[in-house]
Write an enzyme that holds these catalytic residues in place. Structure first.
Site, PDB file in Angstrom:
ATOM      1  CE  LYS A   1     -10.310  12.537  28.977  1.00  0.00           C
ATOM      2  NZ  LYS A   1     -11.718  12.625  28.510  1.00  0.00           N
TER       3      LYS A   1
ATOM      4  CB  THR B   1     -15.733   4.775  18.377  1.00  0.00           C
ATOM      5  OG1 THR B   1     -15.132   4.419  19.626  1.00  0.00           O
ATOM      6  CG2 THR B   1     -16.441   3.559  17.807  1.00  0.00           C
TER       7      THR B   1
ATOM      8  CB  THR C   1      -7.886  17.087  21.627  1.00  0.00           C
ATOM      9  OG1 THR C   1      -8.499  16.339  22.686  1.00  0.00           O
ATOM     10  CG2 THR C   1      -8.527  18.457  21.554  1.00  0.00           C
ATOM     11  CB  SER C   2      -8.210  11.529  20.892  1.00  0.00           C
ATOM     12  OG  SER C   2      -9.347  11.275  20.107  1.00  0.00           O
TER      13      SER C   2
ATOM     14  CG  ASP D   1     -12.813  15.930  30.433  1.00  0.00           C
ATOM     15  OD1 ASP D   1     -14.037  16.139  30.434  1.00  0.00           O
ATOM     16  OD2 ASP D   1     -12.301  14.877  30.032  1.00  0.00           O
TER      17      ASP D   1
ATOM     18  NE  ARG E   1     -17.156  12.509  11.562  1.00  0.00           N
ATOM     19  CZ  ARG E   1     -16.844  11.544  10.712  1.00  0.00           C
ATOM     20  NH1 ARG E   1     -15.680  10.940  10.820  1.00  0.00           N
ATOM     21  NH2 ARG E   1     -17.678  11.180   9.763  1.00  0.00           N
ATOM     22  CB  ALA E   2     -10.639  12.193  17.232  1.00  0.00           C
TER      23      ALA E   2
END
Length: 530
Positions: free
Chosen positions: A313, A228, A223-224, A281, A220-221
């Site tokens: 990124k 999917t 921070t976006s 990241d 699951r998201a």
């Protein structure tokens, strides 16, 4: 077993000291992957044991044991003096009912603290060190402070490629590892950072229709605007027990499910809870996170999408190549066949950003609808083609044509509909998507050519509008890079369900729409493999 008491004797259980016994209380606070315990300041256990805020305690009940970080409470309405409160995560892990008697004691420090301190001091860690650290992380024996120290230490003193392999291997060993008993199990993954880009939901039905096994467990998201799993949840249930998921994969050669129920690389989920808020990241942690999940899910072959662009990124081809080599080294050590594809990350992929909007785009591509976004279709076909070429019966270079035939013929749509039905259809209609009723139109301030689109800002606007928590919220893009627009033309429409969300999005758009207009010569060029 020897009976230590004669028949008929009354056996009195030896009680724990009264100071260590408390009644359990579920405190409905989501502490996101951290076990938190709540003790009243006047609690006898709190005073006698010498606890203080942020110290760690051991909680036992009914044969179960967890470690938790103490928060001190002064309001008896939250936790009374005779109670121990547990956050949602901790309560679920302990697995006993509200009101159950629990015992509390000082927690021993995690065994891996020595290794953590060495990494903080920029020392190189051994395979055993990483195994111990990951074991303690998966066992929730690290507080958020200690987790943050580990993440930052690995980021500042960059892990060498051998350490990345050690971390990946340890993360695989921290949870379940699926075995599909087939020689070819394929998967596709993107490193993220590009709004839209919902290619996975197209690749899975295409390669499954080809006959390849593609058990896709997605996240699951955090921070976006959508992951999917968030987008697939618009179409079908994604929280599936492992047995049901396995049955769907056997019957339909694929699935699109949330990976949280499969207990794959659980240490990664805990690390992500501090990496994402810190916006850390690092390459090593990214590689370990992605590859550990794929290996644990039983994949034998993986196509990895690395987008590059000014607001992706990865910003340059040299950086992409360095990351590619690291992925390839670790994948080879883990026994995973890897095909890295460097793609165009200059702008969002598809038209929709947000769960419902992205589901609309996916279904339109599958139905060969003329309104389908061409960039999403094309990228999905290329990635699916690369996966199809993992099939030993397919000649190199033929994968794209096979994927296109599967999509154009309707076989991909039929396979997707079968997977949706098996997972529990939610009756989504791409012609009438349930979008947020409140809208904001962002228009071109002048005439010109769309010279750049900021991926980060578009994603931020969609999140402020409510995505992914509100599935119908998000951003619907009208123009993309290179398009010529006139002053007042619609660039994109923001959808929201609540006035406050729309106002947050409006303020962000007024500060920066994410679009820059210029000339055709100013559109950035990116040299990619597609």
């Amino acid at each position: 077993m020897t009976d230590l008491h004669p028949p008929g004797a009354t056996v009195l259980a030896q009680p724990l000291p009264p100071r260590s016994e408390l009644a359990l209380r579920r405190v409905a606070i989501d502490t996101w992957r951290e076990n938190v315990a709540y003790l009243h300041r006047d609690c006898a256990v709190y005073r006698a044991e010498g606890f203080q805020a942020l110290s760690k305690i051991e909680v036992r009940a009914n044969g179960q044991r967890i470690l938790a970080t103490v928060n001190v409470v002064d309001d008896a309405a939250i936790v009374d003096c005779h109670e121990l409160g547990l956050s949602e995560d901790a309560f679920a892990q302990l697995g006993v009912d509200n009101g159950h008697t629990v015992s509390v004691a000082q927690a021993e420090p995690p065994e891996s603290m020595g290794a953590l301190f060495r990494k903080i001091a920029s020392e190189r860690l051994t395979r055993e060190d990483f195994a111990a650290i990951v074991r303690d992380i998966a066992g929730h024996r690290y507080s958020k402070i200690e987790l943050t120290a580990f993440v930052v230490a690995c980021h500042q003193s960059e892990l060498d490629r051998e350490e990345v392999y050690f971390l990946t291997d340890a993360m695989v060993g921290s949870g379940e590892r699926l075995n599909w008993h087939e020689p070819l199990v394929v998967d596709k993954h993107c490193i993220g950072g590009i709004p839209g880009n919902r290619t996975t939901m197209l690749v899975v039905p295409i390669v499954a229709a080809h006959g390849m096994l593609c058990p896709k467990t997605s996240s699951r998201a955090i921070t976006s605007p959508a992951g999917t799993a968030d987008t697939m949840e618009v179409l079908a249930n994604v929280e599936l027990p492992l047995e049901q998921l396995a049955g769907i994969v056997r019957d339909h050669r694929g699935c699109l499910a949330w990976g949280g129920t499969a207990h794959l690389s659980p240490a990664d989920d805990v690390l992500i809870s501090v990496e994402r808020p810190l916006s850390i990241d690092s390459a090593g942690q990214m590689v370990a996170s992605i590859l550990s999940k794929k290996v644990a899910a039983g994949a034998t072959h993986l196509v990895l999408d690395i987008p590059i662009g000014p607001t992706a990124k990865v910003r340059s081809m040299p950086d992409a190549q360095r990351l590619r080599r690291l992925f390839e080294y670790v994948a080879r050590r883990m026994g995973l066949s890897l095909d890295v594809v460097i793609t165009d990350g200059r702008q969002p992929v598809g038209n929709g950003v947000g769960p419902v909007l992205e589901a609309r785009d996916v279904m339109r591509v599958l139905q060969n609808d003329p309104r389908a976004p061409a960039d999403l279709r094309q990228k999905a076909l290329r990635l699916a083609g690369r996966l199809i070429e993992c099939d030993p019966d397919v000649r190199g270079g033929d994968g794209y044509a096979i994927a296109r035939d599967i999509l154009d013929s309707g076989r991909a749509l039929a396979r997707m509909n079968a997977i949706i039905a098996a997972q529990g259809s939610r009756g989504f209609d791409h012609n009438h998507p349930a979008l947020g009723p409140l809208t904001l139109d962002v228009v071109a301030p002048a005439s010109g050519v769309v010279a750049s689109i900021d991926n980060y800002q578009i994603a931020r606007v969609a999140r402020l509008a409510g995505a992914p928590k509100v599935p119908g919220a998000g951003v619907d893009l009208v123009h993309k890079l290179g398009d010529t627009v006139a002053a007042g033309d619609l660039l994109y429409r923001v959808h929201a369900s609540y006035p406050a969300d729309l106002e947050f999005a409006r303020q962000a758009c007024e500060q920066d729409s994410g679009y820059r207009l210029g000339t055709a010569d100013e559109v950035p060029r990116v040299f990619v493999e597609f």
